[in-house]
Motif scaffolding. Structure first.
Motif, PDB file in Angstrom:
ATOM      1  N   ALA A 182     -38.308  -4.749  46.731  1.00  0.00           N
ATOM      2  CA  ALA A 182     -36.897  -4.690  46.312  1.00  0.00           C
ATOM      3  C   ALA A 182     -36.638  -3.516  45.371  1.00  0.00           C
ATOM      4  O   ALA A 182     -36.018  -3.659  44.326  1.00  0.00           O
ATOM      5  CB  ALA A 182     -36.457  -6.012  45.682  1.00  0.00           C
ATOM      6  N   ALA A 183     -37.150  -2.344  45.755  1.00  0.00           N
ATOM      7  CA  ALA A 183     -36.981  -1.153  44.911  1.00  0.00           C
ATOM      8  C   ALA A 183     -35.508  -0.893  44.656  1.00  0.00           C
ATOM      9  O   ALA A 183     -35.109  -0.529  43.555  1.00  0.00           O
ATOM     10  CB  ALA A 183     -37.618   0.058  45.598  1.00  0.00           C
ATOM     11  N   GLN A 184     -34.696  -1.091  45.681  1.00  0.00           N
ATOM     12  CA  GLN A 184     -33.258  -0.936  45.469  1.00  0.00           C
ATOM     13  C   GLN A 184     -32.521  -2.246  45.771  1.00  0.00           C
ATOM     14  O   GLN A 184     -31.861  -2.806  44.911  1.00  0.00           O
ATOM     15  CB  GLN A 184     -32.704   0.185  46.369  1.00  0.00           C
ATOM     16  CG  GLN A 184     -31.240   0.483  46.089  1.00  0.00           C
ATOM     17  CD  GLN A 184     -30.463   0.880  47.342  1.00  0.00           C
ATOM     18  OE1 GLN A 184     -30.614   0.257  48.403  1.00  0.00           O
ATOM     19  NE2 GLN A 184     -29.640   1.907  47.219  1.00  0.00           N
ATOM     20  N   THR A 185     -32.636  -2.725  46.995  1.00  0.00           N
ATOM     21  CA  THR A 185     -31.844  -3.885  47.416  1.00  0.00           C
ATOM     22  C   THR A 185     -32.599  -5.181  47.135  1.00  0.00           C
ATOM     23  O   THR A 185     -33.720  -5.365  47.618  1.00  0.00           O
ATOM     24  CB  THR A 185     -31.516  -3.769  48.918  1.00  0.00           C
ATOM     25  OG1 THR A 185     -30.923  -2.498  49.146  1.00  0.00           O
ATOM     26  CG2 THR A 185     -30.566  -4.862  49.352  1.00  0.00           C
ATOM     27  N   THR A 186     -31.964  -6.060  46.373  1.00  0.00           N
ATOM     28  CA  THR A 186     -32.590  -7.340  46.029  1.00  0.00           C
ATOM     29  C   THR A 186     -31.976  -8.458  46.866  1.00  0.00           C
ATOM     30  O   THR A 186     -30.983  -8.256  47.569  1.00  0.00           O
ATOM     31  CB  THR A 186     -32.346  -7.668  44.545  1.00  0.00           C
ATOM     32  OG1 THR A 186     -30.928  -7.816  44.346  1.00  0.00           O
ATOM     33  CG2 THR A 186     -32.842  -6.547  43.632  1.00  0.00           C
ATOM     34  N   VAL A 187     -32.556  -9.621  46.741  1.00  0.00           N
ATOM     35  CA  VAL A 187     -32.012 -10.795  47.416  1.00  0.00           C
ATOM     36  C   VAL A 187     -30.551 -10.997  46.988  1.00  0.00           C
ATOM     37  O   VAL A 187     -29.675 -11.270  47.811  1.00  0.00           O
ATOM     38  CB  VAL A 187     -32.863 -12.050  47.088  1.00  0.00           C
ATOM     39  CG1 VAL A 187     -32.186 -13.310  47.603  1.00  0.00           C
ATOM     40  CG2 VAL A 187     -34.267 -11.913  47.658  1.00  0.00           C
ATOM     41  N   GLU A 188     -30.290 -10.795  45.689  1.00  0.00           N
ATOM     42  CA  GLU A 188     -28.939 -10.987  45.167  1.00  0.00           C
ATOM     43  C   GLU A 188     -27.959  -9.999  45.802  1.00  0.00           C
ATOM     44  O   GLU A 188     -26.803 -10.348  46.089  1.00  0.00           O
ATOM     45  CB  GLU A 188     -28.901 -10.781  43.647  1.00  0.00           C
ATOM     46  CG  GLU A 188     -29.769 -11.722  42.846  1.00  0.00           C
ATOM     47  CD  GLU A 188     -31.168 -11.176  42.616  1.00  0.00           C
ATOM     48  OE1 GLU A 188     -31.942 -11.074  43.599  1.00  0.00           O
ATOM     49  OE2 GLU A 188     -31.485 -10.840  41.472  1.00  0.00           O
ATOM     50  N   ASP A 189     -28.414  -8.745  46.002  1.00  0.00           N
ATOM     51  CA  ASP A 189     -27.540  -7.738  46.606  1.00  0.00           C
ATOM     52  C   ASP A 189     -27.113  -8.139  48.012  1.00  0.00           C
ATOM     53  O   ASP A 189     -25.969  -7.944  48.420  1.00  0.00           O
ATOM     54  CB  ASP A 189     -28.260  -6.383  46.678  1.00  0.00           C
ATOM     55  CG  ASP A 189     -28.510  -5.793  45.294  1.00  0.00           C
ATOM     56  OD1 ASP A 189     -27.705  -6.071  44.382  1.00  0.00           O
ATOM     57  OD2 ASP A 189     -29.515  -5.071  45.135  1.00  0.00           O
ATOM     58  N   ILE A 190     -28.068  -8.687  48.744  1.00  0.00           N
ATOM     59  CA  ILE A 190     -27.752  -9.079  50.124  1.00  0.00           C
ATOM     60  C   ILE A 190     -26.759 -10.237  50.113  1.00  0.00           C
ATOM     61  O   ILE A 190     -25.801 -10.274  50.886  1.00  0.00           O
ATOM     62  CB  ILE A 190     -29.052  -9.431  50.886  1.00  0.00           C
ATOM     63  CG1 ILE A 190     -29.920  -8.163  50.977  1.00  0.00           C
ATOM     64  CG2 ILE A 190     -28.745  -9.994  52.267  1.00  0.00           C
ATOM     65  CD1 ILE A 190     -31.333  -8.401  51.442  1.00  0.00           C
ATOM     66  N   LEU A 191     -26.979 -11.166  49.191  1.00  0.00           N
ATOM     67  CA  LEU A 191     -26.056 -12.284  49.055  1.00  0.00           C
ATOM     68  C   LEU A 191     -24.655 -11.789  48.670  1.00  0.00           C
ATOM     69  O   LEU A 191     -23.645 -12.309  49.157  1.00  0.00           O
ATOM     70  CB  LEU A 191     -26.597 -13.245  47.987  1.00  0.00           C
ATOM     71  CG  LEU A 191     -26.282 -14.718  48.195  1.00  0.00           C
ATOM     72  CD1 LEU A 191     -26.898 -15.233  49.477  1.00  0.00           C
ATOM     73  CD2 LEU A 191     -26.812 -15.533  47.012  1.00  0.00           C
ATOM     74  N   GLU A 192     -24.608 -10.804  47.810  1.00  0.00           N
ATOM     75  CA  GLU A 192     -23.323 -10.216  47.399  1.00  0.00           C
ATOM     76  C   GLU A 192     -22.578  -9.668  48.621  1.00  0.00           C
ATOM     77  O   GLU A 192     -21.394  -9.929  48.817  1.00  0.00           O
ATOM     78  CB  GLU A 192     -23.574  -9.081  46.400  1.00  0.00           C
ATOM     79  CG  GLU A 192     -22.315  -8.330  45.983  1.00  0.00           C
ATOM     80  CD  GLU A 192     -22.650  -7.159  45.050  1.00  0.00           C
ATOM     81  OE1 GLU A 192     -23.689  -6.479  45.275  1.00  0.00           O
ATOM     82  OE2 GLU A 192     -21.883  -6.926  44.112  1.00  0.00           O
ATOM     83  N   TYR A 193     -23.311  -8.926  49.449  1.00  0.00           N
ATOM     84  CA  TYR A 193     -22.697  -8.359  50.646  1.00  0.00           C
ATOM     85  C   TYR A 193     -22.170  -9.482  51.548  1.00  0.00           C
ATOM     86  O   TYR A 193     -21.047  -9.429  52.053  1.00  0.00           O
ATOM     87  CB  TYR A 193     -23.706  -7.492  51.394  1.00  0.00           C
ATOM     88  CG  TYR A 193     -23.093  -6.757  52.570  1.00  0.00           C
ATOM     89  CD1 TYR A 193     -22.599  -5.454  52.424  1.00  0.00           C
ATOM     90  CD2 TYR A 193     -22.979  -7.358  53.817  1.00  0.00           C
ATOM     91  CE1 TYR A 193     -22.005  -4.777  53.487  1.00  0.00           C
ATOM     92  CE2 TYR A 193     -22.387  -6.703  54.888  1.00  0.00           C
ATOM     93  CZ  TYR A 193     -21.912  -5.416  54.721  1.00  0.00           C
ATOM     94  OH  TYR A 193     -21.329  -4.759  55.778  1.00  0.00           O
ATOM     95  N   MET A 194     -23.012 -10.503  51.722  1.00  0.00           N
ATOM     96  CA  MET A 194     -22.601 -11.622  52.580  1.00  0.00           C
ATOM     97  C   MET A 194     -21.349 -12.296  52.039  1.00  0.00           C
ATOM     98  O   MET A 194     -20.493 -12.744  52.790  1.00  0.00           O
ATOM     99  CB  MET A 194     -23.724 -12.661  52.675  1.00  0.00           C
ATOM    100  CG  MET A 194     -24.889 -12.205  53.525  1.00  0.00           C
ATOM    101  SD  MET A 194     -26.188 -13.474  53.512  1.00  0.00           S
ATOM    102  CE  MET A 194     -27.297 -12.784  54.767  1.00  0.00           C
ATOM    103  N   ASP A 195     -21.276 -12.382  50.715  1.00  0.00           N
ATOM    104  CA  ASP A 195     -20.120 -13.024  50.085  1.00  0.00           C
ATOM    105  C   ASP A 195     -18.858 -12.192  50.310  1.00  0.00           C
ATOM    106  O   ASP A 195     -17.826 -12.694  50.773  1.00  0.00           O
ATOM    107  CB  ASP A 195     -20.398 -13.194  48.592  1.00  0.00           C
ATOM    108  CG  ASP A 195     -19.220 -13.813  47.849  1.00  0.00           C
ATOM    109  OD1 ASP A 195     -18.461 -14.573  48.470  1.00  0.00           O
ATOM    110  OD2 ASP A 195     -19.074 -13.531  46.645  1.00  0.00           O
ATOM    111  N   ILE A 196     -18.955 -10.904  49.999  1.00  0.00           N
ATOM    112  CA  ILE A 196     -17.776 -10.037  50.077  1.00  0.00           C
ATOM    113  C   ILE A 196     -17.235  -9.965  51.497  1.00  0.00           C
ATOM    114  O   ILE A 196     -16.031  -9.931  51.721  1.00  0.00           O
ATOM    115  CB  ILE A 196     -18.126  -8.642  49.526  1.00  0.00           C
ATOM    116  CG1 ILE A 196     -18.402  -8.753  48.014  1.00  0.00           C
ATOM    117  CG2 ILE A 196     -17.009  -7.632  49.792  1.00  0.00           C
ATOM    118  CD1 ILE A 196     -18.965  -7.502  47.392  1.00  0.00           C
TER     119      ILE A 196
END
Lengths: 684, 684
Positions: A188-202
Motif C-alpha cells: 500500500a505504498a500509495q493506495t490503501t484499503v481505505e482509499d479504495i473504500l473511499e472511491y467505492m463510496d464516492i
C-alpha cells in the motif's frame, strides 16, 4: 488514488510477461487474456518475440501509450520503468506485483518512495507493490488462482494480504459466495484499503454495484477515512465486514513482520467498527459466514424459527443462538396446531420445528409458508436439511430455493450433508444460493451481524459546553498533566460535576478554609501520581484536629507538594476516561470504578463524538450495569446523569483535541447526583 | 448392555428387509452385504421370496437361531417380534431403527418398556429404538450413508442423535478424519452412551482399539458412569471429546422435544467433563477439529511456532492462539540466524516463521528440522501452506507428510487452498493425514484441548473431618433448611471456621450474652430467608444500648423468630457453596462474594471430591482472583485457608450426601483467617 484507468483501462501493458505461466508475469497475462479483456494489450519482455501470441516489446520505451501498466519485474528495475511510463506513455494506473520493496530493506523502501512520488506527480494510481493484483469486471489482473466468475452483485474484497485474499476466495467459492471486484493492496505504498473504500463510496451506485464489501486489514493507516466511507457506504445500503488482524500483542508482532503494520489497540479498532457499522470478524471462516448472511435478506428481529429434520443440529443451534442474544421463541396456538396436522405424527412444532427424518419437500414448503405468513413472532428461519443418503433431496432444495426468493423474512439454509448431498448442494449453489455447512458457525455469525449497530449519525448533538473557557485553559497549558486548578476549570467549563475541594500547602490556610466544609472529609496528598499506593488518601476525617494531624503525615510523603481536602461522598464508584490513538478520533471510556476497571477490565469504549444513544449503549453494555440500576439492596447511580457526563466528556475532547489522555476516577454516583472526585488530564 | 453378539455377531437377521434400497430396511441390508459381513445373514419379509439375493422368511418364527436382530418394522410389531427372538431364537443383541416409540406417545413408551424388559430378561443388548444403527469392524449395520472406511485407529463415535452422527461423519471425512466403531443410541431405551463407553473401558486394549472417542449427548442419564469410564479410558491413553447439547434454556427445550432429554445445568456438565478430562465442544466443527488434533501427537507445552508462506493467516492465527492462552514465542539467537541463511531474503524467522510466497519444499523441511531439533522453546508447529495456483504443491505436502511421521513435536497442517490445491490436499489425506482448512478454527480447538486438564485422580485426599458428628446432625435433621444451631454444628464438625454468634429471642438474655463479645457487632434477624431484602441486617452496632434498640426493630420484621449477634469482621467477601443435581456428584462452588456472585456470576464449579490441586485451580480461575491475592492497596485473603475450606466443604458433602444445597456467604477473608459469617444448608 483509484481512477478509471485502474478499473476500466482501455489499454494494459504487462511488463515482465512470460510464456511460462508458472511465472507470475506469465500467469498474469494468461489470466487477462483468458478473462476476456477487450482493450488493447501489450507486453514487454526483451528475450522473446512473442508472448502468449502477443508481440513483445524489447523495452518499455517502445510501447504505445497505455493506461494501465502491470509490473512483474525485479524491484530494482521498477523506478525507472514507472518513470518512463508516467512521463512518456501517459500511464495513469500501475500495479506492481513484485516484492523486494518496503517490506524488505532500506533500499526497497527508497524505491517504493521514488515510485510513489512519480505516480503522484501524474495524479496516477499505484496498487502494491508486493500484491497479487486486481480483479474488475474489465480485466482479471492477478497472477494467482482462483479467478471467481465475476458477479457484479457478489462481494467486493479488499485485502491487505494477497495470500489471504486467495484463501478467502477459495473458501468462499466452496460455500457459494461469489465475488465482484478484488483488490490486493500489498505494501500500500500509495493506495490503501481505505482509499479504495473511499472511491467505492464516492461512486456508489446501489443498482449496479456490489452491496457487500469484505476487508482484510493488518493496519489502518487512515482511521478517519475508513470510518467516514464505511459508514457512508453502509448508510447507502452496503454492508461491510472486516478482519483487523493483529489484535493481540502476538498477532501484532506477526503483522509487523508481515507488512510492517502499525498496531492500534483492539479496543479502539472495535470502537471504530462499531461507529461505522462494520461487522468485526476474526477469521476467514467468520468473514465468509457473515458475507453469506449479507447475501440473504436482512434480519430485522431476534426471533428465529429453526426448521429441521434433524433434531441434534437444532439443539446445538438453539444453544448457540441463545448464547448470542437471539431467541428461538415457542410457537403455539391454533395456527401451530393446524401446521402440525400437515406433518407426520411425532413432529414437533414448538420451535425447533422438527418434521422428522421422513419429512418431505412439501411439508418443508408448508412450514416455511406458516413461518412467513402466520407466525408473527418469527423474524427469520434457519432450515437445517441434510440427507441420510437414502434418497435424493433435490426436491427439498428446490422448494427451499423458491422460498428463498419469494419470502420476505430471511431464510438461512444449513445443508450439512457435504458428502451424501454433495450433488444436490452443488445444484443449489448453481442457482446462486449460498449454504452454511455448520449450524453453530452460522449461529455465531448471525448473532455477530445482529449485534452490530447501524452506523452512527455523522452529526451528533452534544451538550453545550463553554468552549471559549476550555480553549483558554488548553491554549495556556503545556504538554503533560494539567495542574489541579486547570483540571478543575476544564471540568467546570465542560459542565462535568465535581467535588468542591481545597488545596493548600500550609496547615494554617487549610484549617481556615475548612470552615466552609462539612465533616467527615477525605484528605489526599498532591504531587505523587499514584496516591493510593503511597498511602496518600485518608478517609473519615471527623474534625479539624484530625485534619491538622493528617496534614502533617501527608506532607511527609515523597514528592508531596500540597494537600487536598474534599467532602467525603458516599455512593457507587464510577469511571470515565479518554484515550487518543494516532489517527483515530478520541476513544471515550466508561465503567464502574475500582475493581471493575482494575481487576475485571469491565470498560466500554466508543469513538467520540458520542451520541446520547451511544452513551446509553455504552452504559448498558457494562457487565456491572446492574449495580448502576441498583442491586443487592443498594441504590444505584443516576444513569441519565452518567450518560450526560459521558457526552460532556466527548464534547470536551472535541473542543480540546490536544487532550491525549484523561480520566475521572472515581466519580461517586447516587440516585440524585454523580460527582467527579479525582481527575487527571494529559495534553499531548 | 453391550455384548459380543452386538459387536461381532456370528449371525444377523434383518427384519423388515426390502428390495427397495431407498427404504431403511433395504438400505440396511445392502450396507451389511456390501460391507463384507462374513457371518450368517437372514432376512424376514412376508411379501418377498428373496431379498437382495437372500431367501426371505415370511415370519420371524421360521428363522434359524440368530445372535443379532435388526428391526426395521413398524413400532407396534416390535414387542412381539423381540419376544419371539429372545425366547425362541436365542437372540442376544437387538437394534431397532424404527421410530414411533418413547419419543412419540404414551403407547410408544409402553412398547419401549415392554421390549426393554424382554431384552433384559435374556441379558441381551438393545440399541435404539429410533436410531440409525451400529457400525463395527464386523458389519455395517446402519441404513444411512456415508459408511466411512473402517479404520481401527480412527475415531469411535457414540451419538445420541442419528442424523448428527451422519453429519459428523460427513464433515469429518472431508477433513480426513477416519472412523472406527459408530453407535447411534436413539431413544436409548436400554443402552446409553455411557453404557457403550463402559464397555469400551472394561475391554480397552490400547494396541488394537481406537484411542479417540467422540460423543454427542443430549442427556446424561448416568453421570457417574460417564465420569468413571471416561476418566478411566483417558488414564489408559484414550482421548475423549464431547458435545453436550442443550446447554441453554432454549437448547434444552429443543433437546426435550427431540429425544426427551433431561436437562442438567451446563455448569455441572462442564464440571463433570473437567473432572473426567473430556474436551468440551459446542459444535460439530469444533468436535472434529479436536478429533483431528487428537490424531496428531500430543501438545505438551504452550509454545507454538507458526510456519507459513502466507503472512495474513499467521497474523490471525497468532491472535487466536494468544487469546486462547497459548504462546507464539519469539525465536532468536545464532540458530535462528543460521536458519535465516537457508531462506530467501525478506523471510522472517522471529515467529511466525514466514518464508514468503516463493518458499520451497526444501526450505519447509529445514524450518521444521530447526523447530524440532534446535529451538528448545518450541513445543509444536503449525504449518500454514496453501497455493496461489502457480504450481503444484505436492512436493511441499510430501515433505510435510514425512515430517508428521518422524518428528516428536506435534505438527498441525493448515492447508487453506481448498480450490487451488484440491488435488494435492486429497493426496495428502490419502496418506492418512488430517488437515485443517481454517487456521483460526484450529487455533481455537488447540487451546480448548490444551486447557482441558488430565482426569482427576479417583482417590482424593480430603481433610479429616468429624464424620460421626456430621452423621448425627444429618440423621437427626428433617428435610428442608437446617436450623441455625444444626448448621453451626455441621460447620464445626467439618472444621470450617465460622464467626461465633449468639442467637436469642429475648432481649434480656441477649444483652447478658453480649458480655463476652467485642463491639462493634452486627445484628441479623432470624427467620426470613432473605435478610438483606427485609432490612434485617444492621451493621456497626457500637454498644449495648444500640443493641437493645436494634433487637426491638428486628423482631418486628415479618416471620422474625430471633436475633443473631456476631462480631463485625472486616475483610474480603468470599463465598462457597454446593448444588446437587440428580445423578451427579455434588457440585462445589467458590467465588468472591457480593457483586461477584450476584452481578457478575463469577463462580468456579467442580465436582466433589475436590483435590487440593483442583481447589487451587478453582480459586485461580476466578475473574476476581487478583482481589484474593491483594489488589488496589488492599490486602487479600489467605488463599491456603480458602482452598482448605473448599476441600472441607467437599469432605462434608461426601460424608453427608443428603445435603442438596448449601452456601456459606459471606466468608470474610483476611490474610490471617477466613471466617464463615452466614450459612444455609438444605437437606433433600
Amino acid at each position: 488514488m483509484v481512477n478509471e484507468e485502474l478499473l476500466k483501462p482501455k489499454s494494459i501493458v504487462v511488463i515482465g510477461a512470460s510464456n511460462d505461466i508458472k511465472k507470475p508475469g506469465g500467469n498474469m497475462l494468461k489470466n487477462i487474456l483468458s478473462g476476456g479483456y477487450k482493450g488493447k494489450m501489450s507486453v514487454v519482455n526483451p528475450k522473446e518475440e512473442k508472448i502468449q501470441g502477443i508481440k513483445s516489446y524489447a523495452s518499455v520505451v517502445e510501447i504505445p501509450e497505455t493506461e494501465l501498466a502491470i509490473l512483474a519485474i525485479a524491484a530494482k528495475y521498477c523506478p525507472a520503468t514507472i518513470k518512463t511510463l508516467a512521463e512518456e506513455k501517459n500511464t495513469k494506473a500501475f500495479i506492481i506485483i513484485s516484492a523486494g520493496f518496503g517490506e524488505g530493506d532500506e533500499q526497497g523502501k527508497l524505491w517504493e518512495q521514488e515510485i510513489t512520488e512519480t505516480v503522484n506527480s501524474v495524479d496516477g494510481c499505484l496498487i502494491g507493490p508486493n500484491c497479487i493484483g486486481v480483479i474488475t469486471e474489465s480485466y482479471k489482473g492477478v497472477f494467482t488462482a482462483p479467478i471467481p466468475p465475476f458477479n457484479p452483485k457478489g462481494c467486493d474484497l479488499i485485502s491487505g494480504s494477497g495470500a489471504t485474499a486467495v484463501f478467502i476466495m477459495e473458501a468462499g467459492m466452496a460455500l457459494g459466495v461469489s465475488f465482484a471486484n478484488v483488490f490486493s493492496t500489498g505494501n500500500a505504498a500509495q493506495t490503501t484499503v481505505e482509499d479504495i473504500l473511499e472511491y467505492m463510496d464516492i461512486h456508489f451506485n446501489p443498482e449496479t454495484d456490489s452491496l457487500v464489501k469484505l476487508l482484510y486489514l493488518e493496519t489502518i493507516s487512515n482511521p478517519k477515512k475508513l470510518l467516514k466511507h464505511a459508514s457512508s457506504l453502509i448508510k447507502k445500503g452496503a454492508k461491510i465486514a472486516a478482519i483487523k488482524a493483529g489484535s493481540t500483542a502476538e498477532g501484532s508482532r506477526a503483522a509487523t513482520s508481515h507488512t510492517g503494520a502499525i498496531a492500534s489497540s483492539d479496543m479502539t479498532v472495535r470502537a471504530l467498527f462499531h461507529k461505522a457499522g462494520i461487522v468485526y470478524c476474526s477469521s476467514r471462516e467468520q468473514l465468509l459466514s457473515v458475507a453469506a448472511i449479507f447475501n440473504y435478506k436482512k434480519l430485522k428481529g431476534k426471533n428465529i424459527a429453526i426448521i429441521t429434520h434433524a433434531g441434534g443440529s437444532a439443539v446445538m443451534l438453539a444453544d448457540q443462538l441463545s448464547k448470542g442474544g437471539l431467541k428461538v421463541p415457542e410457537i403455539s396456538g391454533p395456527d401451530a396446531e393446524k401446521l402440525k396436522s400437515f406433518l407426520y405424527p411425532g413432529s414437533s412444532i414448538a420451535n425447533p420445528i422438527d418434521f422428522l427424518a421422513t419429512g418431505t419437500a412439501e411439508q418443508l414448503g408448508i412450514i416455511i409458508d406458516y413461518c412467513e405468513h402466520k407466525f408473527e413472532n418469527i423474524d427469520a428461519m434457519i432450515v437445517v436439511f441434510g440427507s441420510a443418503g437414502l434418497f435424493n433431496v433435490e426436491n427439498v432444495y428446490n422448494v427451499l430455493s423458491v422460498k428463498l426468493e419469494i419470502c420476505n423474512k430471511p431464510i438461512f439454509p444449513v445443508l450439512p450433508s457435504v458428502v451424501n448431498a454433495q450433488r444436490e448442494i452443488q445444484s443449489f449453489l448453481k442457482k446462486g444460493h449460498i449454504h452454511f455447512p455448520d449450524e453453530v458457525v452460522l449461529g455465531k455469525a448471525l448473532a455477530q451481524v445482529y449485534n452490530t449497530s447501524e452506523p452512527q449519525p455523522h452529526k451528533t448533538s452534544l451538550p453545550k459546553i463553554d468552549i471559549e473557557k476550555i480553549r483558554s485553559v488548553i491554549d495556556a497549558a503545556s504538554e503533560g498533566y494539567l495542574l489541579p486548578n486547570q483540571t478543575v476549570e476544564l471540568l467546570d467549563a465542560a459542565g462535568i460535576p465535581r467535588v468542591h475541594e481545597i488545596v493548600e500547602n500550609s496547615k494554617e490556610k487549610l484549617l481556615k478554609a475548612l470552615g466552609t466544609m462539612d465533616f467527615p472529609v477525605v484528605m489526599k496528598v498532591v504531587g505523587p501520581l499514584h496516591k493510593s499506593d503511597a498511602q496518600g488518601v485518608v478517609l473519615n476525617i471527623a474534625n479539624k484536629n484530625e485534619a491538622a494531624e493528617t496534614f502533617d503525615i501527608l506532607m511527609k510523603i515523597d514528592s508531596a507538594t500540597a494537600v487536598m481536602v474534599q467532602p467525603q461522598i458516599v455512593g457507587l464508584e464510577l469511571f470515565v476516561g479518554v484515550i487518543k490513538e494516532p489517527g483515530f478520533n478520541h476513544t471515550i471510556l466508561c465503567g464502574l470504578g475500582g475493581i471493575f476497571i482494575e481487576v475485571l477490565n469491565d470498560v466500554s469504549a466508543r469513538l467520540s463524538p458520542i451520541s446520547k444513544n451511544e452513551a446509553e449503549k455504552m452504559v448498558h453494555s457494562l457487565r456491572g450495569y446492574k449495580l448502576i440500576q441498583g442491586a443487592r439492596g443498594k441504590k444505584g447511580a443516576n444513569e441519565k446523569i452518567f450518560i450526560d457526563i459521558i457526552q460532556r466528556l466527548s464534547a470536551l475532547v472535541e473542543a480540546a483535541p490536544e487532550i491525549t489522555e484523561m480520566d475521572i476516577n472515581p466519580l461517586i454516583g447516587t440516585q440524585r447526583a454523580i460527582t467527579g472526585v479525582d481527575a487527571r488530564v494529559r495534553i499531548g
